[in-house]
Design a protein around this motif. Structure first.
Motif, short mmCIF file in Angstrom:
data_model
loop_
_atom_site.label_atom_id
_atom_site.label_comp_id
_atom_site.label_asym_id
_atom_site.label_seq_id
_atom_site.Cartn_x
_atom_site.Cartn_y
_atom_site.Cartn_z
N ALA A 106 1.45 4.85 7.44
CA ALA A 106 0.17 5.39 6.97
C ALA A 106 -0.23 4.82 5.62
CB ALA A 106 0.27 6.92 6.89
N VAL A 107 0.71 4.78 4.69
CA VAL A 107 0.40 4.29 3.34
C VAL A 107 0.09 2.79 3.37
CG1 VAL A 107 1.33 3.90 1.02
CG2 VAL A 107 1.76 6.07 2.19
N GLY A 108 0.89 2.04 4.11
CA GLY A 108 0.66 0.60 4.19
C GLY A 108 -0.70 0.26 4.78
N THR A 109 -1.10 1.01 5.81
CA THR A 109 -2.41 0.79 6.41
C THR A 109 -3.53 1.07 5.42
OG1 THR A 109 -1.56 1.40 8.60
CG2 THR A 109 -3.94 1.47 8.30
N ALA A 110 -3.38 2.15 4.65
CA ALA A 110 -4.38 2.49 3.64
C ALA A 110 -4.47 1.41 2.57
CB ALA A 110 -4.05 3.83 3.00
N LEU A 111 -3.34 0.88 2.15
CA LEU A 111 -3.33 -0.17 1.14
C LEU A 111 -3.94 -1.46 1.67
CD1 LEU A 111 0.21 0.37 -0.44
CD2 LEU A 111 -2.01 0.95 -1.44
N SER A 112 -3.73 -1.73 2.95
CA SER A 112 -4.32 -2.92 3.55
C SER A 112 -5.84 -2.81 3.57
CB SER A 112 -3.79 -3.11 4.97
OG SER A 112 -4.43 -4.19 5.61
N ARG A 113 -6.34 -1.64 3.92
CA ARG A 113 -7.79 -1.43 3.96
C ARG A 113 -8.39 -1.50 2.57
NH1 ARG A 113 -7.66 3.50 8.42
NH2 ARG A 113 -7.55 2.15 10.27
N ALA A 114 -7.57 -1.18 1.55
CA ALA A 114 -8.03 -1.27 0.17
C ALA A 114 -7.85 -2.68 -0.39
CB ALA A 114 -7.26 -0.27 -0.69
N ARG A 115 -7.40 -3.61 0.48
CA ARG A 115 -7.20 -5.01 0.12
C ARG A 115 -6.16 -5.18 -0.99
NH1 ARG A 115 -11.21 -8.05 2.50
NH2 ARG A 115 -13.04 -6.89 3.23
N LEU A 116 -5.11 -4.37 -0.94
CA LEU A 116 -4.05 -4.46 -1.93
C LEU A 116 -2.83 -5.21 -1.41
CD1 LEU A 116 -4.24 -0.90 -3.53
CD2 LEU A 116 -5.00 -3.07 -4.50
N ILE A 117 -2.90 -5.67 -0.18
CA ILE A 117 -1.82 -6.48 0.37
C ILE A 117 -2.27 -7.93 0.32
CG2 ILE A 117 -0.42 -6.97 2.40
CD1 ILE A 117 -0.69 -4.09 3.23
N PRO A 118 -1.48 -8.82 -0.29
CA PRO A 118 -1.88 -10.22 -0.44
C PRO A 118 -2.22 -10.88 0.89
CG PRO A 118 0.08 -9.76 -1.73
CD PRO A 118 -0.15 -8.56 -0.86
N ALA A 119 -3.12 -11.86 0.86
CA ALA A 119 -3.50 -12.57 2.07
C ALA A 119 -2.29 -13.23 2.72
CB ALA A 119 -4.57 -13.62 1.74
N SER A 120 -1.35 -13.68 1.93
CA SER A 120 -0.16 -14.33 2.47
C SER A 120 0.70 -13.37 3.26
CB SER A 120 0.67 -14.95 1.35
OG SER A 120 1.08 -13.95 0.43
N GLN A 121 0.53 -12.06 3.00
CA GLN A 121 1.28 -11.05 3.72
C GLN A 121 0.59 -10.70 5.04
OE1 GLN A 121 4.33 -10.86 2.40
NE2 GLN A 121 4.33 -8.73 1.83
N ILE A 122 -0.68 -11.04 5.16
CA ILE A 122 -1.43 -10.67 6.35
C ILE A 122 -1.63 -11.92 7.20
CG2 ILE A 122 -3.57 -9.67 7.23
CD1 ILE A 122 -3.83 -8.16 4.64
N ALA A 123 -0.80 -12.10 8.19
CA ALA A 123 -0.77 -13.34 8.95
C ALA A 123 -1.66 -13.32 10.18
CB ALA A 123 0.67 -13.65 9.37
N VAL A 124 -2.04 -12.13 10.64
CA VAL A 124 -2.89 -12.04 11.82
C VAL A 124 -4.01 -11.07 11.54
CG1 VAL A 124 -1.02 -12.55 13.42
CG2 VAL A 124 -1.51 -10.18 12.82
#
Length: 212
Positions: free
Chosen positions: A190-208
């Motif tokens: 849940a927390v990771g999804t929220a942080l992704s939507r807030a664009r707090l996860i680096p692009a290099s971490q988001i591969a798809v």
């Protein structure tokens, strides 16, 4: 050629926040639910979130903080671990290694696990799997270090009581590990999804491309 990876201020802020949460949980009843010689630890969750946001580096920092606070409990800092106190009495150096290294290794490993899973799954699944392995690997590394470093001591031999070592480990962690894995899986997802939507996860971490 430059190979250093730079993180944004927001991402470093998240790491600082997770470090603060770890310290808060370590020095209050929020982080541990003591049951017998072991404790159900919720500190694996900030480690998992740090690994999601900043990869192995973030996981390593949070894992190291977790390890240091865990060792502190061996000497009564931030609460007292019954087992930790006994192990510290046997060997302070080995007690530090047994408490610190499993948490450090867990943080590093789950950073790579998140990256690998993210190539195949959406953000929620990737974070949930990372949360699960945060608790799972913490338990595996902790018990491996316990048996490997203290298995020949009278204290651990009495706990094992002639059982098969693997069966002893499974029985010893029991419901503690199950609770940690369930909580870490759901909350990290849940927390990771929220942080992704807030664009707090680096692009290099988001591969798809996210599918949720």
């Amino acid at each position: 050629m430059k190979t250093k990876k730079k993180f944004t201020t927001s991402q470093l802020t998240v790491l600082g926040l997770m470090s603060g949460v770890l310290l808060l949980m370590a020095y209050t009843p929020l982080g541990y639910l003591n049951i017998g010689p072991l404790a159900i630890s919720f500190n694996v969750i900030p480690v998992a979130v740090s690994a999601v946001v900043l990869g192995p580096a973030g996981g390593a920092v949070a894992g190291a903080i977790f390890g240091l606070t865990s060792f502190g409990q061996c000497i009564g800092i931030g609460g007292t671990s019954a087992m930790g106190a006994v192990l510290f009495g046997i060997s302070p150096v080995l007690a530090f290694l047994q408490r610190f290294l499993p948490r450090l290794l867990t943080g590093i490993c789950i950073g790579y696990i998140f990256r690998a899973v993210r190539k195949k799954a959406n953000i929620y699944v990737s974070c949930a799997v990372t949360g699960f392995f945060s608790a799972f690997l913490n338990t595996v590394f902790f018990m491996t270090a316990l048996v490997g470093l203290f298995g020949n001591t009278e204290y651990i031999r009495e706990l094992i009581g002639g059982q098969n070592v693997l069966l002893f480990c499974c029985a010893f962690v029991g419901i503690n590990a199950v609770c940690e894995m369930a909580a870490s899986t759901m909350i990290t997802g849940a927390v990771g999804t929220a942080l992704s939507r807030a664009r707090l996860i680096p692009a290099s971490q988001i591969a798809v491309k996210q599918s949720i």
